[in-house]
Structures are given as C-alpha cells and as structure tokens.
Write a protein that holds these residues in place. Structure first.
Motif, PDB file in Angstrom:
ATOM      1  N   TRP A   1       0.839  -1.200   0.000  1.00 25.88           N
ATOM      2  CA  TRP A   1       0.000   0.000   0.000  1.00 25.88           C
ATOM      3  C   TRP A   1       0.875   1.252   0.000  1.00 25.88           C
ATOM      4  CZ3 TRP A   1      -0.425   3.602   4.143  1.00 25.88           C
ATOM      5  CH2 TRP A   1      -1.412   4.591   3.966  1.00 25.88           C
ATOM      6  N   ALA A   2       1.928   1.248   0.821  1.00 29.49           N
ATOM      7  CA  ALA A   2       2.765   2.435   0.988  1.00 29.49           C
ATOM      8  C   ALA A   2       3.675   2.719  -0.206  1.00 29.49           C
ATOM      9  CB  ALA A   2       3.609   2.288   2.255  1.00 29.49           C
ATOM     10  N   GLU A   3       4.178   1.684  -0.839  1.00 25.79           N
ATOM     11  CA  GLU A   3       5.196   1.888  -1.875  1.00 25.79           C
ATOM     12  C   GLU A   3       4.776   2.856  -2.988  1.00 25.79           C
ATOM     13  OE1 GLU A   3       8.363  -0.546  -4.594  1.00 25.79           O
ATOM     14  OE2 GLU A   3       6.565  -1.606  -3.918  1.00 25.79           O
ATOM     15  N   PRO A   4       3.650   2.649  -3.664  1.00 30.34           N
ATOM     16  CA  PRO A   4       3.316   3.592  -4.741  1.00 30.34           C
ATOM     17  C   PRO A   4       3.020   5.000  -4.223  1.00 30.34           C
ATOM     18  CG  PRO A   4       1.516   2.034  -4.397  1.00 30.34           C
ATOM     19  CD  PRO A   4       2.666   1.567  -3.554  1.00 30.34           C
ATOM     20  N   LEU A   5       2.575   5.103  -2.980  1.00 31.53           N
ATOM     21  CA  LEU A   5       2.273   6.415  -2.410  1.00 31.53           C
ATOM     22  C   LEU A   5       3.541   7.231  -2.153  1.00 31.53           C
ATOM     23  CD1 LEU A   5      -0.556   5.328   0.035  1.00 31.53           C
ATOM     24  CD2 LEU A   5      -0.803   6.554  -2.139  1.00 31.53           C
ATOM     25  N   MET A   6       4.661   6.551  -1.966  1.00 38.40           N
ATOM     26  CA  MET A   6       5.925   7.257  -1.758  1.00 38.40           C
ATOM     27  C   MET A   6       6.367   7.980  -3.031  1.00 38.40           C
ATOM     28  SD  MET A   6       8.140   4.609   0.642  1.00 38.40           S
ATOM     29  CE  MET A   6       8.800   3.804  -0.782  1.00 38.40           C
ATOM     30  N   PHE A   7       5.950   7.484  -4.182  1.00 38.72           N
ATOM     31  CA  PHE A   7       6.416   8.012  -5.465  1.00 38.72           C
ATOM     32  C   PHE A   7       5.319   8.686  -6.279  1.00 38.72           C
ATOM     33  CE2 PHE A   7       8.956   4.268  -4.332  1.00 38.72           C
ATOM     34  CZ  PHE A   7      10.183   4.895  -4.172  1.00 38.72           C
ATOM     35  N   ALA A   8       4.135   8.788  -5.721  1.00 37.00           N
ATOM     36  CA  ALA A   8       2.984   9.329  -6.446  1.00 37.00           C
ATOM     37  C   ALA A   8       3.151  10.819  -6.735  1.00 37.00           C
ATOM     38  CB  ALA A   8       1.707   9.088  -5.641  1.00 37.00           C
ATOM     39  N   GLU A   9       2.466  11.250  -7.778  1.00 38.64           N
ATOM     40  CA  GLU A   9       2.356  12.674  -8.098  1.00 38.64           C
ATOM     41  C   GLU A   9       1.077  13.173  -7.431  1.00 38.64           C
ATOM     42  OE1 GLU A   9       4.424  14.624  -9.928  1.00 38.64           O
ATOM     43  OE2 GLU A   9       5.834  12.976 -10.242  1.00 38.64           O
ATOM     44  N   TYR A  10       1.233  14.093  -6.495  1.00 37.06           N
ATOM     45  CA  TYR A  10       0.087  14.582  -5.740  1.00 37.06           C
ATOM     46  C   TYR A  10      -0.374  15.937  -6.255  1.00 37.06           C
ATOM     47  CZ  TYR A  10       1.167  10.857  -2.456  1.00 37.06           C
ATOM     48  OH  TYR A  10       1.391   9.635  -1.888  1.00 37.06           O
ATOM     49  N   GLY A  11      -1.674  16.161  -6.146  1.00 36.87           N
ATOM     50  CA  GLY A  11      -2.249  17.433  -6.538  1.00 36.87           C
ATOM     51  C   GLY A  11      -2.027  18.520  -5.499  1.00 36.87           C
ATOM     52  N   THR A  12      -1.728  18.117  -4.266  1.00 37.29           N
ATOM     53  CA  THR A  12      -1.415  19.051  -3.187  1.00 37.29           C
ATOM     54  C   THR A  12      -0.144  18.576  -2.493  1.00 37.29           C
ATOM     55  OG1 THR A  12      -2.750  17.809  -1.594  1.00 37.29           O
ATOM     56  CG2 THR A  12      -3.844  19.610  -2.764  1.00 37.29           C
ATOM     57  N   GLU A  13       0.493  19.483  -1.801  1.00 42.15           N
ATOM     58  CA  GLU A  13       1.731  19.153  -1.090  1.00 42.15           C
ATOM     59  C   GLU A  13       1.420  18.143   0.018  1.00 42.15           C
ATOM     60  OE1 GLU A  13       5.793  19.386  -0.433  1.00 42.15           O
ATOM     61  OE2 GLU A  13       4.672  20.443  -1.976  1.00 42.15           O
ATOM     62  N   PRO A  14       2.090  16.990   0.005  1.00 43.36           N
ATOM     63  CA  PRO A  14       1.818  16.002   1.056  1.00 43.36           C
ATOM     64  C   PRO A  14       2.436  16.418   2.389  1.00 43.36           C
ATOM     65  CG  PRO A  14       3.496  15.172  -0.440  1.00 43.36           C
ATOM     66  CD  PRO A  14       3.022  16.493  -0.999  1.00 43.36           C
ATOM     67  N   ASP A  15       1.855  15.935   3.446  1.00 43.96           N
ATOM     68  CA  ASP A  15       2.348  16.160   4.805  1.00 43.96           C
ATOM     69  C   ASP A  15       3.706  15.482   4.954  1.00 43.96           C
ATOM     70  OD1 ASP A  15       2.804  15.489   7.645  1.00 43.96           O
ATOM     71  OD2 ASP A  15       0.760  16.160   7.993  1.00 43.96           O
ATOM     72  N   LEU A  16       4.684  16.236   5.417  1.00 45.93           N
ATOM     73  CA  LEU A  16       6.041  15.722   5.594  1.00 45.93           C
ATOM     74  C   LEU A  16       6.065  14.483   6.489  1.00 45.93           C
ATOM     75  CD1 LEU A  16       9.139  16.048   5.292  1.00 45.93           C
ATOM     76  CD2 LEU A  16       9.036  17.607   7.242  1.00 45.93           C
ATOM     77  N   LEU A  17       5.310  14.508   7.581  1.00 48.48           N
ATOM     78  CA  LEU A  17       5.305  13.384   8.512  1.00 48.48           C
ATOM     79  C   LEU A  17       4.602  12.171   7.927  1.00 48.48           C
ATOM     80  CD1 LEU A  17       6.724  13.727  11.324  1.00 48.48           C
ATOM     81  CD2 LEU A  17       6.060  15.866  10.311  1.00 48.48           C
ATOM     82  N   VAL A  18       3.635  12.382   7.056  1.00 49.64           N
ATOM     83  CA  VAL A  18       2.990  11.265   6.353  1.00 49.64           C
ATOM     84  C   VAL A  18       4.006  10.611   5.421  1.00 49.64           C
ATOM     85  CG1 VAL A  18       1.280  10.677   4.579  1.00 49.64           C
ATOM     86  CG2 VAL A  18       0.614  12.071   6.547  1.00 49.64           C
ATOM     87  N   MET A  19       4.775  11.426   4.707  1.00 46.81           N
ATOM     88  CA  MET A  19       5.753  10.868   3.781  1.00 46.81           C
ATOM     89  C   MET A  19       6.820  10.071   4.523  1.00 46.81           C
ATOM     90  SD  MET A  19       4.324  11.623   1.018  1.00 46.81           S
ATOM     91  CE  MET A  19       5.530  10.960  -0.111  1.00 46.81           C
ATOM     92  N   GLN A  20       7.253  10.552   5.678  1.00 44.80           N
ATOM     93  CA  GLN A  20       8.196   9.774   6.499  1.00 44.80           C
ATOM     94  C   GLN A  20       7.574   8.458   6.919  1.00 44.80           C
ATOM     95  OE1 GLN A  20       9.384  12.133   9.860  1.00 44.80           O
ATOM     96  NE2 GLN A  20      11.022  13.147   8.726  1.00 44.80           N
ATOM     97  N   ALA A  21       6.327   8.503   7.339  1.00 44.20           N
ATOM     98  CA  ALA A  21       5.650   7.294   7.800  1.00 44.20           C
ATOM     99  C   ALA A  21       5.491   6.285   6.672  1.00 44.20           C
ATOM    100  CB  ALA A  21       4.287   7.650   8.392  1.00 44.20           C
ATOM    101  N   LEU A  22       5.217   6.751   5.463  1.00 46.19           N
ATOM    102  CA  LEU A  22       5.080   5.826   4.332  1.00 46.19           C
ATOM    103  C   LEU A  22       6.373   5.059   4.094  1.00 46.19           C
ATOM    104  CD1 LEU A  22       3.021   7.971   1.808  1.00 46.19           C
ATOM    105  CD2 LEU A  22       2.214   5.996   3.145  1.00 46.19           C
TER     106      LEU A  22
END
Length: 126
Positions: A32-53
C-alpha cells in the motif's frame, strides 16, 4: 496524468495500527505504501505522512543472512522489527507529529542540525 490526494495522518495511523494488532499482513501495508511514496500529488503532502510511508514500506523487511547484514522485502527470514517495535515506532511517529505541529519551522531546523552533526561525526570517524 491524474494527480491524487496524498494519504492523511489518519490513513497512516489506521494502517500502522492494523499491522501492530496483527489484523493485516506487513506485506499488504508495504504494498500500500510503496506507490504512495512516489505518487504525483495534486497538493503538497504532509512531511510526517511521507516519512511514515517510508517506514511502513519497510515493515516487511526480513533478515536474509545469519549475521543480519543482508535484508530484503518479505519472507523468507525473520522480520527485522517485532510487534513491540512496530507499536513503539508508531508512538514515536505520533510524538514527532505533535512536535512538528507545535513548531514546524523549528522542527525542520532541528532535523537539519541533527543531520549535519551526524555528517560531521561520520567525517571525523567518531
């Protein structure tokens, strides 16, 4: 290209808890986490969410050598982190979220200072 919304802290927390409780497999959360680490987001992702992924993607890491120097995703092998580690690191991530929310600029500055100090220690060989 379709831009997606980044996951929320609640999404991350829910997945993390489910693994810690043994309700879903580590490999499922990693996938679940892997593609989310490399996704193109429409809004700036939360820094702590990206660390958690990044952390969640590594929950399925197993030792591939007896000396513990070689690891890989998924079985075979013993998991690098046990269930207590998963709970402990979830609580630590929640603490980092609180610290960040209290002072985002100060938190980022402290992380940079710590990283630079570590680089200096490594250069000195200490």
């Amino acid at each position: 290209m379709v831009l997606i919304a980044p996951p929320s802290r609640a999404d991350v927390d829910e997945h993390w808890q489910a693994v810690a409780r043994g309700e879903i497999a580590r490999e499922t959360v990693s996938a679940w986490a892997e593609p989310l680490m490399f996704a193109e987001y429409g809004t700036e992702p939360d820094l702590l969410v990206m660390q958690a992924l990044q952390y969640l993607h590594g929950l399925d890491m197993t030792y591939r050598s007896d000396d513990g120097r070689l690891v890989g995703h998924g079985p075979p092998g013993a998991y690098v982190r046990n269930q207590d580690d998963i709970w402990s690191e979830l609580h630590e991530w929640r603490r980092r979220c609180r610290d960040y929310d209290a002072d985002p600029a100060g938190w980022v500055a402290a992380q940079r200072r710590d990283a630079m100090a570590e680089i200096q220690r490594e250069r000195k060989g200490t």
